[in-house]
Design an enzyme around this catalytic site. Structure first.
Site, PDB file in Angstrom:
ATOM      1  N   ASP A 100      41.692  47.181  39.872  1.00 20.48           N
ATOM      2  CA  ASP A 100      42.510  47.814  40.919  1.00 20.48           C
ATOM      3  C   ASP A 100      43.664  48.613  40.331  1.00 20.48           C
ATOM      4  O   ASP A 100      44.151  49.554  40.949  1.00 20.48           O
ATOM      5  CB  ASP A 100      43.022  46.769  41.901  1.00 20.48           C
ATOM      6  CG  ASP A 100      41.883  46.309  42.783  1.00 20.48           C
ATOM      7  OD1 ASP A 100      41.115  45.439  42.338  1.00 20.48           O
ATOM      8  OD2 ASP A 100      41.719  46.884  43.875  1.00 20.48           O
ATOM      9  N   ALA A 149      39.031  49.580  45.164  1.00 20.57           N
ATOM     10  CA  ALA A 149      40.047  50.573  44.799  1.00 20.57           C
ATOM     11  C   ALA A 149      39.611  52.035  45.005  1.00 20.57           C
ATOM     12  O   ALA A 149      40.316  52.795  45.691  1.00 20.57           O
ATOM     13  CB  ALA A 149      40.493  50.317  43.356  1.00 20.57           C
TER      14      ALA A 149
HETATM   15  O1  MRU Z   1      40.695  43.225  47.962  1.00 20.33           O
HETATM   16  P1  MRU Z   1      39.546  44.126  47.614  1.00 20.33           P
HETATM   17  O2  MRU Z   1      38.233  43.646  48.127  1.00 20.33           O
HETATM   18  O3  MRU Z   1      39.831  45.576  47.961  1.00 20.33           O
HETATM   19  O4  MRU Z   1      39.488  44.034  46.028  1.00 20.33           O
HETATM   20  C1  MRU Z   1      38.522  44.742  45.330  1.00 20.33           C
HETATM   21  C2  MRU Z   1      38.481  44.442  43.895  1.00 20.33           C
HETATM   22  O5  MRU Z   1      39.252  43.661  43.375  1.00 20.33           O
HETATM   23  C3  MRU Z   1      37.502  45.207  43.075  1.00 20.33           C
HETATM   24  O6  MRU Z   1      37.047  44.458  41.992  1.00 20.33           O
HETATM   25  C4  MRU Z   1      38.185  46.478  42.547  1.00 20.33           C
HETATM   26  O7  MRU Z   1      38.751  47.215  43.590  1.00 20.33           O
HETATM   27  C5  MRU Z   1      37.282  47.326  41.778  1.00 20.33           C
HETATM   28  S1  MRU Z   1      36.153  48.100  42.845  1.00 20.33           S
HETATM   29  C6  MRU Z   1      35.248  49.292  42.202  1.00 20.33           C
END
Ligand code: MRU
Length: 339
Positions: free
Chosen positions: A228, A55
């Site tokens: 997210d 995110a």
């Molecule tokens: O689909 P992604 O790899 O972008 O998902 C990422 C996540 O779910 C993380 O846990 C979230 O973004 C937190 S990252 C600091």
């Protein structure tokens, strides 16, 4: 964070090349590739294809991509804002970063300075999260389970869920991290394992389905994940499988923590059911990628399934969350949680 002795961020501005630079997360862990571009379309595609992901890193990439638009094609500002807003739907950091850039554009600020101010704010937040999280984790114990990748690759620098672990390690504490593989894309197996190895932190990879038995065996002191999007009531959207871990943690009396900057909060979203959940392509489940014995990257089919359901995220109800750790401190949503 350091990669091969060099301080790098997951995404950044290269002042010499006047370009956006990022670590290609689709190439890791097999190849370490830095990509540069002055083309905002390439930045938008990097977000869509998850070459940049996580995110806060998504938000930072959008800010830098919009700095390119602002420098080179300011007349097309509105069109490009929409282009970036369509790249991925769940991580709210993206939407906040676009709004931040839009306010700077309207006020005629400097584009790169405006984007970099967003990045610096995020990085400072993650560093502060590390301090708060380290204090909580130190009380819980040193065997910590995490899901997906919420380290510095996902968060520009420091990380969110991993920031506290990095902090404890820097303070000389012995930490052991249980890394969930994170099907289908394997962010745990590919990225978290790579990051923890770079930092010299002890870790063990396991399949997602092994978490329940591990908890029952008394081998997990705390679970910590990123987010997210966090709704007003404290419900949290994060990588698919997070909700399952929260249910398991509660069943086994293990603290369940979420670490995220305030840029992951969505005050317009009253509760988790209002969070848009991204559905992704069926190939992510049916194909896997890896290197063969010669080190050549190969993609192979593992399923012929015609009908596939592939939500990228799930929502953990606030009642299951012991603490949400932000740069501002610790919020305990389960004590005040509505719904
Ligand atoms: O689909 P992604 O790899 O972008 O998902 C990422 C996540 O779910 C993380 O846990 C979230 O973004 C937190 S990252 C600091």
């Amino acid at each position: 964070m350091r990669v091969q002795g060099r301080h790098l961020r997951a995404v950044d501005w290269d002042a010499r090349k006047q370009a956006v630079v990022w670590i290609d997360q689709n190439a890791l862990p097999f190849r370490f590739v830095l990509r540069h571009t002055r083309d905002p379309e390439e930045v938008a595609r990097a977000i869509e294809t998850m070459s940049v992901r996580g995110a806060p890193t998504i938000g930072a990439a959008a800010a830098l991509g919009l700095a390119l638009v602002w420098q080179h094609m300011p007349a097309q500002w509105e069109k490009w804002k929409q282009r970036f807003l369509r790249t991925r739907p769940t991580a709210v950091n993206l939407f906040h970063a676009v709004a931040w850039m839009d306010a700077g554009f309207q006020a005629r600020e400097d584009p790169v300075a405006r984007a970099m101010a967003w990045l610096e704010r995020e990085v400072a937040a993650h560093k502060a999260i590390g301090e708060h999280a380290a204090a909580l984790l130190a009380r819980a114990g040193n065997r910590i389970l995490t899901h997906c990748n919420a380290g510095w690759l996902a968060a520009v620098d420091w990380g969110t869920a991993l920031a506290g672990i990095y902090r404890l390690h820097a303070e000389g504490e012995q930490v052991h991290v249980w890394v969930n593989e994170t099907r289908p894309r394997g962010q745990g197996a590919r990225l978290t394992v790579w990051e923890l190895a770079q930092e010299g932190i002890a870790h063990t990879l396991q399949v997602d389905a092994a978490a329940a038995a591990l908890m029952r065996a008394g081998e997990v002191d705390a679970v910590i994940v990123g987010a997210d999007r966090i709704a007003r009531n404290g419900d949290v959207a994060n990588k698919i499988g997070t909700y399952m871990l929260a249910v398991l943690a509660q069943a086994h009396g293990i603290p369940f923590y979420v670490a995220a900057p305030t840029s992951t909060m969505d005050d317009n979203c009253p509760h988790g059911e209002a969070i848009p959940i991204e559905m992704r392509a069926k190939e992510e489940l049916c194909m896997v990628e890896g290197v063969d014995e010669e080190g050549i990257v190969q993609r192979v089919r593992i399923s012929q399934a015609e009908h596939v359901r592939n939500p990228a995220f799930d929502v953990t109800p606030c009642a299951l969350i012991d603490a949400i750790i932000t740069e501002q401190g610790i919020w305990r949503p389960s004590s005040s949680c509505s719904r």
